[in-house]
Design a protein around this motif. Structure first.
Motif, PDB file in Angstrom:
ATOM      1  N   TYR A 175       0.848  -1.194   0.000  1.00 34.98           N
ATOM      2  CA  TYR A 175       0.000   0.000   0.000  1.00 34.98           C
ATOM      3  C   TYR A 175       0.886   1.248   0.000  1.00 34.98           C
ATOM      4  O   TYR A 175       0.838   2.062   0.929  1.00 34.98           O
ATOM      5  N   PRO A 176       1.718   1.418  -1.013  1.00 36.50           N
ATOM      6  CA  PRO A 176       2.664   2.543  -1.019  1.00 36.50           C
ATOM      7  C   PRO A 176       1.934   3.885  -0.984  1.00 36.50           C
ATOM      8  O   PRO A 176       0.991   4.117  -1.746  1.00 36.50           O
ATOM      9  N   GLY A 177       2.370   4.739  -0.069  1.00 37.66           N
ATOM     10  CA  GLY A 177       1.795   6.075   0.032  1.00 37.66           C
ATOM     11  C   GLY A 177       0.533   6.154   0.864  1.00 37.66           C
ATOM     12  O   GLY A 177       0.069   7.256   1.182  1.00 37.66           O
ATOM     13  N   PHE A 178      -0.054   5.024   1.243  1.00 38.47           N
ATOM     14  CA  PHE A 178      -1.260   5.043   2.073  1.00 38.47           C
ATOM     15  C   PHE A 178      -0.879   5.273   3.535  1.00 38.47           C
ATOM     16  O   PHE A 178       0.145   4.778   4.016  1.00 38.47           O
ATOM     17  N   LEU A 179      -1.724   6.015   4.235  1.00 37.45           N
ATOM     18  CA  LEU A 179      -1.530   6.299   5.657  1.00 37.45           C
ATOM     19  C   LEU A 179      -2.649   5.642   6.451  1.00 37.45           C
ATOM     20  O   LEU A 179      -3.839   5.887   6.185  1.00 37.45           O
ATOM     21  N   VAL A 180      -2.285   4.811   7.427  1.00 32.50           N
ATOM     22  CA  VAL A 180      -3.296   4.165   8.252  1.00 32.50           C
ATOM     23  C   VAL A 180      -3.764   5.144   9.323  1.00 32.50           C
ATOM     24  O   VAL A 180      -2.976   5.947   9.853  1.00 32.50           O
ATOM     25  N   ASP A 181      -5.044   5.110   9.624  1.00 30.94           N
ATOM     26  CA  ASP A 181      -5.675   6.012  10.588  1.00 30.94           C
ATOM     27  C   ASP A 181      -4.930   5.975  11.925  1.00 30.94           C
ATOM     28  O   ASP A 181      -4.826   4.925  12.572  1.00 30.94           O
ATOM     29  N   GLY A 182      -4.434   7.125  12.365  1.00 28.38           N
ATOM     30  CA  GLY A 182      -3.658   7.189  13.595  1.00 28.38           C
ATOM     31  C   GLY A 182      -4.435   6.795  14.834  1.00 28.38           C
ATOM     32  O   GLY A 182      -3.843   6.398  15.847  1.00 28.38           O
ATOM     33  N   ARG A 183      -5.769   6.892  14.784  1.00 28.94           N
ATOM     34  CA  ARG A 183      -6.573   6.507  15.951  1.00 28.94           C
ATOM     35  C   ARG A 183      -6.472   5.017  16.256  1.00 28.94           C
ATOM     36  O   ARG A 183      -6.744   4.591  17.380  1.00 28.94           O
ATOM     37  N   LYS A 184      -6.093   4.230  15.263  1.00 31.22           N
ATOM     38  CA  LYS A 184      -6.030   2.781  15.449  1.00 31.22           C
ATOM     39  C   LYS A 184      -4.612   2.290  15.735  1.00 31.22           C
ATOM     40  O   LYS A 184      -4.371   1.085  15.802  1.00 31.22           O
TER      41      LYS A 184
END
Length: 502
Positions: free
Chosen positions: A415-424
């Motif tokens: 998932y290059p460039g994707f940011l995972v939700d910081g809340r999780k």
């Protein structure tokens, strides 16, 4: 022309770079939970949250999940947990043998599919809590249709012969005609069979055969089927039967499934105690099957199960219904008190996985990852968290392959460039687990894996149990050599019997 080809190449390159794995086939599952888990109308959820279910999906329903986009954002609860749209692959309430292949084809198709994002199509209307979905690849299990042929083993005892007669009966066949409620169906089938077959024995004898059948089913499927008829596998099954005996004899608790002293059926089939009897797990295994059917003896899988049964059932009958002398003969060299207090065991490789030597590894029950206007579902998987960017984190997927002596770990950036939700993302210190999930005392040298241990482990005492068994090898084709074997020794990384847990 050259400019046109260049533009096409650039477009293809951009599409290739944007491609991410499609969401996998996932299964509705909550261990020992209600039959149906709720889903919600997406528009209603967007307004009011998970307040009014639109319906339920049955445990074991396989679906293809997607992210429901409303006003440019995926639907989540306040903590960022996605409520995902879905398309049903197999509904277990209506499933038949052909759906096994339907499921397998869908799993393989999704594995090879690349997509731009995980957004739902316009035809998807409902959403479900992603925490009730798991990427499980076991297909629905059905016995092959009966042919009426074959010559089964006669059986070595009266109880054994009754068990075999039940497996060959129409009552048993009816249990697995569908996928759901097989545990309850098996009980009804046995009750009907006993009411019709008084010619096989008294009510007490028939009931004893039923209890033996349940204990054998649990021993076979709780144990490691891959070990076949080797000495360790045979001893493992005997220990499982012993645990069933000890939960119903001398100590009988309703919470463990025991309704009366000697209730081996109730004890052996209590999902909270032997989790293989959970609703979903009975849909994907042969636990409630008629595996002793004579016409299945030519099938490699069933032939092996029949051989494992035949190897263990004489000892199992003596463990359940025999004397102290029988226990001493089957488990020589062990103290009788320790044997009778052994009600618990665990399989260390199957315990909770942990990776204390790898930083920032987290398990995601469900989270959203974002790249511009594209969203991806990250669920039921581990990630290694990277650098923080705004309100999210870069990440790579964290995979491990379980080998006999170690976990082979790798990371992959799909998932290059994707940011995972910081809340999780918690960024907690990795949990500490014992090497191999076994008690201290073994000189291990290099450690290949770490596992959690049961909460009750320190309430008892791990013991080594000696067995005297007939070793026919993993293939179950050996002639059978009497030998001694130990399970649960100080360095045993597989099965760990524990005595004295109340």
């Amino acid at each position: 022309m050259r400019k046109l080809l260049g533009a096409v190449a650039l477009l293809l390159s951009a599409n290739l770079q944007a491609a991410i794995p499609a969401t996998p086939v996932m299964t509705v599952y909550q261990f020992n939970g209600p039959d149906g888990l709720p889903y919600y109308d997406a528009d209603s959820f967007a307004r009011n949250g998970a307040s009014r279910p639109a319906g339920t999906l049955f445990q074991g329903t396989s679906v293809i999940p997607c992210l429901m986009i409303r006003n440019g954002e995926p639907l989540t609860d306040k903590s960022g947990t996605p409520y995902v749209g879905f398309e049903v692959v197999v509904d277990p309430r209506r499933a038949s043998r052909g759906d096994t292949d339907v499921f397998k084809r869908a799993v393989e198709r999704r594995k090879s599919l690349q997509v731009e994002n995980h957004h739902c199509s316009s035809r998807v209307r409902n959403v479900i809590d992603v925490r009730n979905l798991y990427a499980l690849e076991k297909a629905p299990f059905f016995d092959p249709p009966g042919s009426g042929g074959g010559r089964g083993e006669r059986g070595g005892s009266e109880l054994d012969r009754i068990v075999r007669a039940f497996h060959a009966s129409s009552e048993c066949a009816g249990v697995n005609a569908g996928l759901t409620h097989r545990r309850q169906g098996l009980e009804r089938a046995w009750n009907t069979f006993m009411g019709k077959r008084s010619d096989l024995g008294s009510k007490t004898t028939l009931a004893r055969a039923k209890h033996l059948d349940y204990a054998m089913r649990t021993a076979l499927y709780e144990g490691h089927i891959g070990r076949g008829c080797n000495a360790y596998g045979a001893c493992e099954r005997n220990i499982i039967v012993l645990s069933i005996r000890n939960r119903a004899v001398g100590q009988c608790y309703a919470g463990r499934g025991c309704d009366f002293p000697g209730d081996f059926q109730g004890v052996a089939s209590k999902p909270s105690q032997y989790n293989i009897w959970d609703e979903y797990l009975t849909q994907i295994s042969g636990l409630t099957s008629c595996y002793l059917r004579p016409d299945l003896a030519g099938n490699d899988y069933y032939a092996k199960m029949q051989a494992m049964y035949a190897q263990t059932v004489p000892d199992a009958e003596r463990i359940l219904y025999g004397s102290d002398s029988d226990l001493r003969q089957i488990f020589p060299g062990n103290g009788l008190a320790d044997l009778k207090e052994m009600r618990h065991y665990y399989h260390a490789p199957a315990m909770g996985k942990c990776f204390p030597n790898h930083d920032r590894v987290e398990y995601m029950t469900g989270a959203v990852a974002r790249k511009g206007r594209d969203y991806a579902l990250i669920a039921n998987t581990r990630i290694q968290v990277g650098a923080k960017r705004g309100d999210g984190y870069l990440f790579e997927e964290f995979f491990f392959d379980e080998k006999p002596d170690r976990d082979l770990v790798r990371t992959e950036n799909r998932y290059p460039g994707f940011l995972v939700d910081g809340r999780k993302v918690s960024l907690r210190t990795p949990s500490s687990c014992p090497a191999y999930g076994i008690p201290s005392g073994c000189r291990l040298g290099s450690v290949g894996r770490y596992r959690k241990v049961p909460s009750w482990l320190h309430d008892g005492r791990p013991i080594e149990i000696q067995c005297r068994v007939s070793d026919r090898g993993e293939s179950c084709r050996g002639s059978g050599r009497r030998t001694s074997v130990a399970v649960g020794g100080i360095c045993d990384k597989e099965m760990r019997p524990v005595t004295g847990v109340r």
